[in-house]
Design an enzyme around this catalytic site. Structure first.
Site, PDB file in Angstrom:
ATOM      1  N   GLY A  12      -4.014  -9.713  -3.696  1.00  0.00           N
ATOM      2  CA  GLY A  12      -3.222  -8.532  -3.327  1.00  0.00           C
ATOM      3  C   GLY A  12      -1.808  -8.905  -2.920  1.00  0.00           C
ATOM      4  O   GLY A  12      -1.456 -10.080  -2.775  1.00  0.00           O
ATOM      5  N   ARG A  39     -14.664  -9.210  -9.034  1.00  0.00           N
ATOM      6  CA  ARG A  39     -13.880  -8.865 -10.226  1.00  0.00           C
ATOM      7  C   ARG A  39     -12.629  -9.741 -10.365  1.00  0.00           C
ATOM      8  O   ARG A  39     -12.033  -9.805 -11.434  1.00  0.00           O
ATOM      9  CB  ARG A  39     -13.502  -7.386 -10.229  1.00  0.00           C
ATOM     10  CG  ARG A  39     -12.490  -6.974  -9.198  1.00  0.00           C
ATOM     11  CD  ARG A  39     -12.100  -5.505  -9.355  1.00  0.00           C
ATOM     12  NE  ARG A  39     -11.126  -5.089  -8.378  1.00  0.00           N
ATOM     13  CZ  ARG A  39     -11.413  -4.633  -7.172  1.00  0.00           C
ATOM     14  NH1 ARG A  39     -12.677  -4.526  -6.784  1.00  0.00           N
ATOM     15  NH2 ARG A  39     -10.463  -4.275  -6.330  1.00  0.00           N
ATOM     16  N   CYS A 130       1.772  -2.601  10.313  1.00  0.00           N
ATOM     17  CA  CYS A 130       3.092  -3.108   9.939  1.00  0.00           C
ATOM     18  C   CYS A 130       4.217  -2.391  10.681  1.00  0.00           C
ATOM     19  O   CYS A 130       5.179  -3.026  11.132  1.00  0.00           O
ATOM     20  CB  CYS A 130       3.291  -3.024   8.431  1.00  0.00           C
ATOM     21  SG  CYS A 130       2.837  -1.440   7.709  1.00  0.00           S
ATOM     22  N   HIS A 242      10.221  -1.550   5.871  1.00  0.00           N
ATOM     23  CA  HIS A 242      10.044  -0.354   6.700  1.00  0.00           C
ATOM     24  C   HIS A 242      11.251  -0.217   7.640  1.00  0.00           C
ATOM     25  O   HIS A 242      11.710  -1.207   8.224  1.00  0.00           O
ATOM     26  CB  HIS A 242       8.789  -0.468   7.564  1.00  0.00           C
ATOM     27  CG  HIS A 242       7.504  -0.303   6.800  1.00  0.00           C
ATOM     28  ND1 HIS A 242       7.441  -0.018   5.464  1.00  0.00           N
ATOM     29  CD2 HIS A 242       6.203  -0.392   7.238  1.00  0.00           C
ATOM     30  CE1 HIS A 242       6.166   0.070   5.092  1.00  0.00           C
ATOM     31  NE2 HIS A 242       5.408  -0.145   6.143  1.00  0.00           N
ATOM     32  N   ASN A 315       7.995  -5.311   5.581  1.00  0.00           N
ATOM     33  CA  ASN A 315       6.644  -4.994   6.054  1.00  0.00           C
ATOM     34  C   ASN A 315       5.577  -5.925   5.498  1.00  0.00           C
ATOM     35  O   ASN A 315       4.509  -6.087   6.099  1.00  0.00           O
ATOM     36  CB  ASN A 315       6.288  -3.552   5.695  1.00  0.00           C
ATOM     37  CG  ASN A 315       6.443  -3.270   4.214  1.00  0.00           C
ATOM     38  OD1 ASN A 315       7.558  -3.290   3.687  1.00  0.00           O
ATOM     39  ND2 ASN A 315       5.351  -2.992   3.521  1.00  0.00           N
TER      40      ASN A 315
END
Length: 344
Positions: A12, A39, A130, A242, A315
């Site tokens: 990710g 996966r 975050c 952010h 972030n």
């Protein structure tokens, strides 16, 4: 001393950034293991100039692993973090699964490092949300000086906070607008391209969203339970970074000049505050940077002892990956963990 480190959710956005930051900061690793769901088995991810093949979380034995940095979502963490902790591996969890558990320390190293000693209760340490992480880095030194009573914050949160799907949606919608294609809404509740959405996470009974509630609860847990905080969290069409417009009311007098001087010396903070065109930070400039940037510091004449300011941070870094690695560094610096395998 060097440590065996596992990164869960390594494929990710945040997981990849965690691997980058472990390597960038020279964390003392004997071995790094990339883990994800079935996966993703066999997918390759980078760690410095090396390539790691992703292994599956549910088939991995943590008994000889020292630190597990978890970035695979709340449900995965709820299931796996306690099991991993019981195998003697310290879990640093990036999800919200354990942030509000009184037996799990919620840590930003620049803010409440001493609380880390509580990790032995469950062998789990929580990483904050975050938007909260960058806020408390800036609030902490000001709170120490003049004691914060109340904070009003409006956030301008990038789509990367919603993961790769959020970034993809902004990209595809923007392209669709330019070529006059139909705009498809999947990840967000409304179109994000050329729009702002005052809705992050689910709605609660009082009309606030879970993201807004997180900022309140986490600030109280890490900084001071007496602080009153209200937040409006907004998703904006920015890929990374952010931003927060913050108004603070203090118990004691504090001037804008004093606040600038305090923040310039504070760990993790960088002040860029010139009262001229471009004399402030935007999320575009914060991307890829470790610091929490503070601009537009000014006194609020509508209340006693009030300041307003603009706070911006990447972030994916301070809000997630960097803070997790800093927690691991804090464990090592304070001698709170020892490697299970001795170096040959």
């Amino acid at each position: 001393m060097s440590f065996k480190v596992a990164v869960v959710g390594a494929t990710g956005n945040v997981g990849r950034e965690m691997l980058n930051i472990l390597e960038e900061r020279g964390f003392p690793v004997s071995e790094v293991v990339a883990l994800a769901s079935r996966r993703s088995q066999g997918t390759e991810v980078s760690f410095g100039d090396r390539t790691l093949k992703v292994k599956t979380l549910d088939q991995y034995d943590f008994s000889d692993t020292d630190i597990c940095i978890m970035s695979a979502g709340g449900n995965v963490s709820k299931e796996w973090s306690p099991k991993i902790g019981k195998q003697g591996c310290v879990v640093i969890d990036n999800s919200s699964a354990f942030r509000y558990d009184q037996d799990v320390p919620l840590i930003v190293p620049e803010v409440n490092p001493d609380a880390i000693s509580l990790f032995t209760r469950k062998n789990i340490i929580a990483n904050p949300n975050c938007s909260t992480a960058q806020l408390v880095v800036a609030l902490k030194p000001l709170h120490d000086f003049a004691t914060i009573k109340r904070v009003v914050v409006a956030t301008y949160q990038s789509v990367s906070g919603a993961g790769k799907e959020g970034m993809d949606e902004l990209f595809t919608q923007t392209r669709a607008v330019f070529v006059a294609d139909g705009v498809e809404v999947k990840k967000f509740t409304k179109r994000i391209a050329f729009n702002v959405i005052p809705h992050i996470d689910v709605f609660l009974d009082d009309g606030s969203t879970k993201e807004e509630w997180k900022m309140v609860a986490e600030t109280k847990k890490m900084l001071d339970p007496k602080i009153k905080l209200t937040a409006t969290c907004v998703r904006v069409p920015v890929f990374i970074g952010h931003s927060e417009a913050v108004n603070i009311e203090f118990e004691k007098p504090i001037t804008a000049d004093e606040a600038r001087d305090i923040l310039r010396e504070a760990p993790g903070c960088q002040v860029l505050d010139k009262r001229e065109d471009g004399g402030y930070i935007t999320p575009l400039e914060s991307a890829g940077e470790d610091a929490t940037f503070i601009s537009r510091i000014r006194e609020d004449s509508t209340i006693d002892n009030g300041l307003s300011m603009w706070i911006v941070s990447d972030n994916l870094r301070k809000g997630a990956a960097l803070n997790a690695v800093q927690i691991a560094e804090l464990l090592v610096e304070r001698g709170l963990i020892q490697p299970k395998k001795k170096a040959a």
